[in-house]
Write a protein that holds these residues in place. Structure first.
Motif, PDB file in Angstrom:
ATOM      1  N   CYS A 110       0.851  -1.181   0.000  1.00 24.21           N
ATOM      2  CA  CYS A 110       0.000   0.000   0.000  1.00 24.21           C
ATOM      3  C   CYS A 110       0.888   1.233   0.000  1.00 24.21           C
ATOM      4  O   CYS A 110       1.943   1.235   0.644  1.00 24.21           O
ATOM      5  N   MET A 111       0.458   2.257  -0.709  1.00 27.03           N
ATOM      6  CA  MET A 111       1.203   3.511  -0.771  1.00 27.03           C
ATOM      7  C   MET A 111       0.268   4.673  -0.467  1.00 27.03           C
ATOM      8  O   MET A 111      -0.796   4.796  -1.073  1.00 27.03           O
ATOM      9  N   ASN A 112       0.680   5.534   0.452  1.00 32.89           N
ATOM     10  CA  ASN A 112      -0.113   6.694   0.815  1.00 32.89           C
ATOM     11  C   ASN A 112      -0.286   7.653  -0.357  1.00 32.89           C
ATOM     12  O   ASN A 112       0.528   7.694  -1.284  1.00 32.89           O
ATOM     13  N   SER A 113      -1.342   8.449  -0.279  1.00 30.19           N
ATOM     14  CA  SER A 113      -1.603   9.431  -1.321  1.00 30.19           C
ATOM     15  C   SER A 113      -0.824  10.715  -1.127  1.00 30.19           C
ATOM     16  O   SER A 113      -0.458  11.374  -2.099  1.00 30.19           O
ATOM     17  N   HIS A 114      -0.562  11.084   0.135  1.00 26.11           N
ATOM     18  CA  HIS A 114       0.044  12.373   0.415  1.00 26.11           C
ATOM     19  C   HIS A 114       1.563  12.351   0.440  1.00 26.11           C
ATOM     20  O   HIS A 114       2.219  13.203  -0.157  1.00 26.11           O
ATOM     21  N   ASP A 115       2.133  11.393   1.133  1.00 28.56           N
ATOM     22  CA  ASP A 115       3.581  11.370   1.301  1.00 28.56           C
ATOM     23  C   ASP A 115       4.267  10.202   0.604  1.00 28.56           C
ATOM     24  O   ASP A 115       5.481  10.044   0.712  1.00 28.56           O
ATOM     25  N   ASN A 116       3.486   9.386  -0.099  1.00 28.48           N
ATOM     26  CA  ASN A 116       4.001   8.229  -0.836  1.00 28.48           C
ATOM     27  C   ASN A 116       4.714   7.217   0.052  1.00 28.48           C
ATOM     28  O   ASN A 116       5.554   6.452  -0.422  1.00 28.48           O
ATOM     29  N   ALA A 117       4.375   7.226   1.319  1.00 34.88           N
ATOM     30  CA  ALA A 117       4.934   6.211   2.200  1.00 34.88           C
ATOM     31  C   ALA A 117       4.511   4.830   1.723  1.00 34.88           C
ATOM     32  O   ALA A 117       3.379   4.632   1.268  1.00 34.88           O
ATOM     33  N   GLU A 118       5.419   3.887   1.830  1.00 35.12           N
ATOM     34  CA  GLU A 118       5.193   2.534   1.348  1.00 35.12           C
ATOM     35  C   GLU A 118       5.068   1.557   2.506  1.00 35.12           C
ATOM     36  O   GLU A 118       5.832   1.621   3.470  1.00 35.12           O
ATOM     37  N   TYR A 119       4.135   0.641   2.373  1.00 38.89           N
ATOM     38  CA  TYR A 119       3.924  -0.380   3.385  1.00 38.89           C
ATOM     39  C   TYR A 119       3.790  -1.722   2.696  1.00 38.89           C
ATOM     40  O   TYR A 119       3.133  -1.842   1.664  1.00 38.89           O
ATOM     41  N   TYR A 120       4.398  -2.735   3.295  1.00 39.79           N
ATOM     42  CA  TYR A 120       4.401  -4.056   2.689  1.00 39.79           C
ATOM     43  C   TYR A 120       4.075  -5.125   3.712  1.00 39.79           C
ATOM     44  O   TYR A 120       4.438  -5.010   4.887  1.00 39.79           O
ATOM     45  N   ALA A 121       3.405  -6.147   3.230  1.00 43.50           N
ATOM     46  CA  ALA A 121       3.229  -7.329   4.049  1.00 43.50           C
ATOM     47  C   ALA A 121       4.573  -8.011   4.230  1.00 43.50           C
ATOM     48  O   ALA A 121       5.440  -7.948   3.354  1.00 43.50           O
ATOM     49  N   ASP A 122       4.736  -8.657   5.366  1.00 42.49           N
ATOM     50  CA  ASP A 122       6.006  -9.324   5.632  1.00 42.49           C
ATOM     51  C   ASP A 122       6.353 -10.365   4.571  1.00 42.49           C
ATOM     52  O   ASP A 122       7.527 -10.613   4.302  1.00 42.49           O
TER      53      ASP A 122
END
Length: 128
Positions: free
Chosen positions: A50-62
């Motif tokens: 998943c990637m945020n709309s505002h700051d483009n932070a990235e998150y991943y499943a392990d």
């Protein structure tokens, strides 16, 4: 019509790489978080990025962290998922998604919100 369309799936060898694409239409993609899900045979759909709309932070499943990379280009209404070092267990149908926020509950991630859009899926097969 608001929709997302994935492409780029196919068969990839272990040690190879694959880049999935997703193009959105009918929505302003910059207003949404974007992400990817996958579903293997006999298993529930799994949020993997998943990637945020505002700051483009990235998150991943392990399960994919360190091997998969999500990216987006709002000017092209597109997002991508780069699959590196694929494993047999990465085989499945991959879906892109857009929503209101990224739900982070390690080891999992999800695209969340009442307003959400999904692609039709593209098959990825990891095979030697």
């Amino acid at each position: 019509q608001k929709q997302l369309v994935e492409s780029g799936g196919g068969t990839v060898q272990p040690g190879g790489s694959l880049r999935l694409s997703c193009v959105a239409s009918g929505i302003r993609l910059n207003e949404y978080v974007v992400g990817w899900y996958r579903q293997a045979p006999g298993k529930e759909r799994e949020g993997i990025a998943c990637m945020n709309s505002h700051d483009n932070a990235e998150y991943y499943a392990d399960s994919v962290k360190g091997r998969f990379t999500i990216s987006r280009d709002n000017s092209k209404s597109s997002l991508w998922l780069e699959i590196n070092s694929p494993k047999a267990e990465d085989t499945g149908v991959y879906y892109c998604a857009a929503g209101l926020w990224c739900s982070i509950r390690p080891p999992n991630v999800a695209v969340a919100g009442r307003e959400a859009y999904w692609g039709q899926g593209t098959q990825v097969t990891v095979s030697s």
